[in-house]
Design a protein around this motif. Sequence first.
Motif, PDB file in Angstrom:
ATOM      1  N   LEU A 131       0.841  -1.206   0.000  1.00 51.80           N
ATOM      2  CA  LEU A 131       0.000   0.000   0.000  1.00 51.80           C
ATOM      3  C   LEU A 131       0.873   1.252   0.000  1.00 51.80           C
ATOM      4  N   LEU A 132       1.993   1.200   0.719  1.00 50.32           N
ATOM      5  CA  LEU A 132       2.952   2.305   0.656  1.00 50.32           C
ATOM      6  C   LEU A 132       3.455   2.497  -0.768  1.00 50.32           C
ATOM      7  N   ALA A 133       3.812   1.381  -1.418  1.00 50.72           N
ATOM      8  CA  ALA A 133       4.304   1.451  -2.799  1.00 50.72           C
ATOM      9  C   ALA A 133       3.262   2.091  -3.706  1.00 50.72           C
ATOM     10  N   LYS A 134       2.013   1.768  -3.486  1.00 47.92           N
ATOM     11  CA  LYS A 134       0.911   2.335  -4.277  1.00 47.92           C
ATOM     12  C   LYS A 134       0.823   3.848  -4.113  1.00 47.92           C
ATOM     13  N   HIS A 135       0.819   4.312  -2.877  1.00 46.20           N
ATOM     14  CA  HIS A 135       0.577   5.739  -2.624  1.00 46.20           C
ATOM     15  C   HIS A 135       1.826   6.606  -2.781  1.00 46.20           C
ATOM     16  N   LEU A 136       3.012   6.013  -2.625  1.00 51.77           N
ATOM     17  CA  LEU A 136       4.248   6.799  -2.740  1.00 51.77           C
ATOM     18  C   LEU A 136       4.717   6.969  -4.185  1.00 51.77           C
ATOM     19  N   LEU A 137       4.180   6.189  -5.093  1.00 51.09           N
ATOM     20  CA  LEU A 137       4.677   6.196  -6.473  1.00 51.09           C
ATOM     21  C   LEU A 137       4.796   7.602  -7.074  1.00 51.09           C
ATOM     22  N   PRO A 138       3.809   8.508  -6.899  1.00 48.66           N
ATOM     23  CA  PRO A 138       3.950   9.844  -7.496  1.00 48.66           C
ATOM     24  C   PRO A 138       5.174  10.614  -7.006  1.00 48.66           C
ATOM     25  N   PHE A 140       8.043   9.349  -6.435  1.00 44.48           N
ATOM     26  CA  PHE A 140       9.231   8.773  -7.062  1.00 44.48           C
ATOM     27  C   PHE A 140       9.267   9.025  -8.565  1.00 44.48           C
ATOM     28  N   ARG A 141       8.244   9.683  -9.082  1.00 40.45           N
ATOM     29  CA  ARG A 141       8.169   9.886 -10.527  1.00 40.45           C
ATOM     30  C   ARG A 141       8.974  11.117 -10.921  1.00 40.45           C
ATOM     31  N   HIS A 142      10.304  10.976 -10.813  1.00 43.26           N
ATOM     32  CA  HIS A 142      11.208  12.072 -11.163  1.00 43.26           C
ATOM     33  C   HIS A 142      12.477  11.477 -11.738  1.00 43.26           C
ATOM     34  N   GLN A 143      13.419  12.298 -12.118  1.00 39.61           N
ATOM     35  CA  GLN A 143      14.594  11.845 -12.868  1.00 39.61           C
ATOM     36  C   GLN A 143      15.857  11.724 -12.018  1.00 39.61           C
ATOM     37  N   GLU A 144      15.701  11.711 -10.698  1.00 44.81           N
ATOM     38  CA  GLU A 144      16.858  11.573  -9.812  1.00 44.81           C
ATOM     39  C   GLU A 144      16.872  10.176  -9.192  1.00 44.81           C
ATOM     40  N   ARG A 145      18.055   9.626  -9.036  1.00 45.35           N
ATOM     41  CA  ARG A 145      18.170   8.263  -8.531  1.00 45.35           C
ATOM     42  C   ARG A 145      17.609   8.151  -7.118  1.00 45.35           C
ATOM     43  N   SER A 146      16.821   7.115  -6.872  1.00 43.28           N
ATOM     44  CA  SER A 146      16.133   6.968  -5.591  1.00 43.28           C
ATOM     45  C   SER A 146      16.076   5.497  -5.179  1.00 43.28           C
ATOM     46  N   VAL A 147      15.826   5.278  -3.897  1.00 41.27           N
ATOM     47  CA  VAL A 147      15.729   3.920  -3.364  1.00 41.27           C
ATOM     48  C   VAL A 147      14.504   3.812  -2.463  1.00 41.27           C
ATOM     49  N   PHE A 148      13.728   2.754  -2.671  1.00 42.06           N
ATOM     50  CA  PHE A 148      12.601   2.416  -1.806  1.00 42.06           C
ATOM     51  C   PHE A 148      12.922   1.044  -1.217  1.00 42.06           C
ATOM     52  N   ALA A 149      13.309   1.028   0.058  1.00 51.83           N
ATOM     53  CA  ALA A 149      13.728  -0.209   0.724  1.00 51.83           C
ATOM     54  C   ALA A 149      12.724  -0.592   1.809  1.00 51.83           C
ATOM     55  N   THR A 150      12.496  -1.883   1.957  1.00 54.18           N
ATOM     56  CA  THR A 150      11.634  -2.394   3.017  1.00 54.18           C
ATOM     57  C   THR A 150      12.404  -3.436   3.810  1.00 54.18           C
ATOM     58  N   ILE A 151      12.303  -3.346   5.124  1.00 55.71           N
ATOM     59  CA  ILE A 151      12.963  -4.327   5.982  1.00 55.71           C
ATOM     60  C   ILE A 151      12.182  -5.639   5.930  1.00 55.71           C
ATOM     61  N   SER A 152      12.847  -6.679   5.445  1.00 54.64           N
ATOM     62  CA  SER A 152      12.261  -8.017   5.403  1.00 54.64           C
ATOM     63  C   SER A 152      12.982  -8.871   6.446  1.00 54.64           C
ATOM     64  N   ALA A 153      13.145 -10.153   6.181  1.00 54.30           N
ATOM     65  CA  ALA A 153      13.860 -11.042   7.107  1.00 54.30           C
ATOM     66  C   ALA A 153      14.296 -12.286   6.354  1.00 54.30           C
ATOM     67  N   LYS A 154      15.461 -12.793   6.698  1.00 53.59           N
ATOM     68  CA  LYS A 154      15.955 -14.022   6.084  1.00 53.59           C
ATOM     69  C   LYS A 154      14.979 -15.179   6.304  1.00 53.59           C
ATOM     70  N   LEU A 195      15.039   2.333  -7.360  1.00 51.28           N
ATOM     71  CA  LEU A 195      15.313   0.929  -7.069  1.00 51.28           C
ATOM     72  C   LEU A 195      14.443   0.503  -5.891  1.00 51.28           C
ATOM     73  N   VAL A 196      13.738  -0.602  -6.044  1.00 52.23           N
ATOM     74  CA  VAL A 196      12.874  -1.138  -4.991  1.00 52.23           C
ATOM     75  C   VAL A 196      13.512  -2.435  -4.493  1.00 52.23           C
ATOM     76  N   ILE A 197      13.855  -2.487  -3.215  1.00 50.91           N
ATOM     77  CA  ILE A 197      14.553  -3.657  -2.666  1.00 50.91           C
ATOM     78  C   ILE A 197      13.975  -4.051  -1.308  1.00 50.91           C
ATOM     79  N   THR A 198      14.276  -5.297  -0.903  1.00 44.39           N
ATOM     80  CA  THR A 198      13.995  -5.717   0.474  1.00 44.39           C
ATOM     81  C   THR A 198      15.330  -6.059   1.144  1.00 44.39           C
TER      82      THR A 198
END
Length: 256
Positions: A131-138, A140-154, A195-198
Amino acid sequence: MSFINEINHANALIVGASQGIGLGFVKKLLQDNRISKVYATYRQLESASELITLASEYPERLICLSMDITDELQISECVQQIRSQINKLHLVINCVGILHDETLQPEKSLRQINSENLLRYFQINSIGAVLLAKHLLPLFRHQERSVFATISAKLGSIGDNQLGGWYGYRASKAALNMLMRTAAIEYSRSCPKTLVITLHPGTTDTRLSRPFQANVPAEKLFSVERTVTQLITVIEQLQEGDSGHFFSWDGSRLPW
């Protein structure tokens, strides 16, 4: 941060910043003059006293917002508040997660499973992130390098699961990995600079891990400060092809 070196005034958002790793990220980013604004969310004011104190020390740079990640309306309203002040984000780290609380404990066997607890694990650990990814997308809609990271777990790695148990936590983190992998593919089309990562933080000395630290070797139990520094290093070293992947605290890729 290497990708922030390209940007004069970077904006960051830490979701779940009232304590633990989230609060550690806020403290670390406030020490970095390349970061112009740090937005930080908390769910309960009474457990966010240290964060609120920090905001009074950095009134121009740290903005605290109340948000429950399980309530989509609150996510939407929080993002709207941010968008009323800035038009782009460069770093988002979602630190929200649950392993246990007064009523929720990891299941050791099938007989301990119930649907109510499973739903709670998924609502907090999986659904909130997408849901964060859904609402934050606007933002991130720019031309500068960015990172969207989420804490997951092994423990969310299906390939690494050799011990079993902890059904709800494992499954909700595996679902989180799939949701963010899928979001990464969509982001690559709509905001290709992001970049979207966990991330797997390792075992960190926080309230989340405290009841389960007995069998953790001392050298594998990280302070919050060490965890944050290690994860920032992983984020700094990300390359263009890394979006949609699952990284451990040492920068290695983890199996799904």
